[in-house]
Write an enzyme that holds these catalytic residues in place. Structure first.
Site, PDB file in Angstrom:
ATOM      1  N   HIS A 177       0.656  -1.167   0.096  1.00 25.74           N
ATOM      2  CA  HIS A 177      -0.111  -0.013  -0.254  1.00 25.74           C
ATOM      3  C   HIS A 177       0.971   1.139   0.183  1.00 25.74           C
ATOM      4  CE1 HIS A 177      -3.163  -2.489   1.948  1.00 25.74           C
ATOM      5  NE2 HIS A 177      -3.320  -2.902   0.535  1.00 25.74           N
ATOM      6  N   GLY A 187      -6.803 -12.165  16.528  1.00 21.65           N
ATOM      7  CA  GLY A 187      -8.061 -12.589  16.376  1.00 21.65           C
ATOM      8  C   GLY A 187      -8.270 -13.368  15.220  1.00 21.65           C
TER       9      GLY A 187
END
Length: 301
Positions: free
Chosen positions: A144, A271
């Site tokens: 990015h 997570g």
């Protein structure tokens, strides 16, 4: 006061984690991760925001992949609206010093250590903070882009972000609003009343619009970067995801490409991920802690 209206980009949404009911990835251990790196070496690593939170850079999402920030500036808004560019650069002016002071953390150093031991075939990062390079990692592909570079949208000239910061300081010597919150990627939360007093600077060469050399939401990742990822995958024995929920499509695309090539994929992130169904396992722990322990285990006799 600015008279240019803020342009809204229709049809573009922040990527969100959607639970399709599939079970989470098998919980992994440090032993699993060390074995994966040894058996599959050289491994390509894909990193995300979880690698930099230990360096004081906030993440966009919580451990379950849910967006926990205000809506960001979209690419087309930035291009079309002088008001939007003023808001971006005002927030960046106050947020950049935090990014500039950030130092490589345990995750960055551990990954550089794995590379030095010949276990990696390269590193692809979704982060724009330059901390992998600061840790000494030599083969980094910034998917990015990087905040340390600024480009002129009109003539293509490149500017160092620190140089631009000095120009902004000269243009705004007395502008010092209260910072309500430091946000991800060199951003700061300000009261709406603060923006009109900020002066934007333009390209010194052509007077054109300046934009950080990063991919905004709603902007396309250059095709040559994905081509470079495919080249790295061609020489990899596996893919390791570190600190990413893979909710953003560009990261998830790399995982799917690895699977298409028959490469095993593992993760170390706090997570769940969008690719849990494709993972061999996920070490659900802090990246810095887990990667450092893995490096220590690999170095143990």
């Amino acid at each position: 006061m600015d008279s240019t209206r803020t342009v809204r980009t229709p049809g573009i949404r922040i990527p969100e984690f959607r639970d399709d009911g599939s079970p989470p990835a098998r919980p992994g251990t440090i032993e699993d991760l060390a074995d994966f790196l040894q058996r599959r070496a050289p491994v390509l690593v894909l990193t995300g925001a979880g690698c930099s939170t230990g360096s004081g850079i906030p993440a966009y999402r919580d451990p379950d992949g849910r967006w926990n920030r205000r809506q960001p500036i979209f690419f087309q808004e930035f291009i079309d609206s002088a008001v939007t560019r003023r808001r971006y650069w005002a927030r960046s002016f106050l947020g950049w010093p935090v990014m500039h002071r950030a130092r490589a953390g345990d995750a960055h150093r551990a990954l550089a250590g794995l590379a030095a031991r010949g276990l990696l075939t390269g590193l692809v990062t979704q982060n724009v903070d330059g901390l992998h390079q600061a840790a000494g990692h030599r083969d980094v592909l910034e998917l990015h882009g990087g905040l340390q570079r600024v480009l002129c949208l009109d003539c293509g000239a490149a500017i160092d972000r620190d140089v631009l910061q000095q120009r902004l300081l000269v243009a705004n010597p007395d502008w010092a609003p209260d910072v309500l919150e430091i946000r991800p990627d060199g951003d700061a939360e300000l009261d709406d009343a603060a923006y009109p007093g900020f002066r934007v600077v333009d390209c010194e060469g052509c007077g054109g619009r300046l934009k950080p050399d990063v991919v905004f939401f709603g902007e396309t990742v250059p095709a040559e970067r994905f081509a470079a990822v495919r080249t790295r995958l061609a020489s990899a024995g596996g893919l390791l995801v570190a600190g990413s929920s893979l909710v953003v499509g560009s990261g998830f695309r790399i995982v799917r490409e690895a699977v298409r090539r028959g490469l095993p994929v593992a993760a170390v992130t706090r997570g769940r991920t969008r690719a849990d169904a494709l993972l061999e396992f996920n070490v659900r722990d802090d990246c810095g802690t887990a990667l450092t322990r893995t490096l220590d285990r690999l170095d143990s006799p």
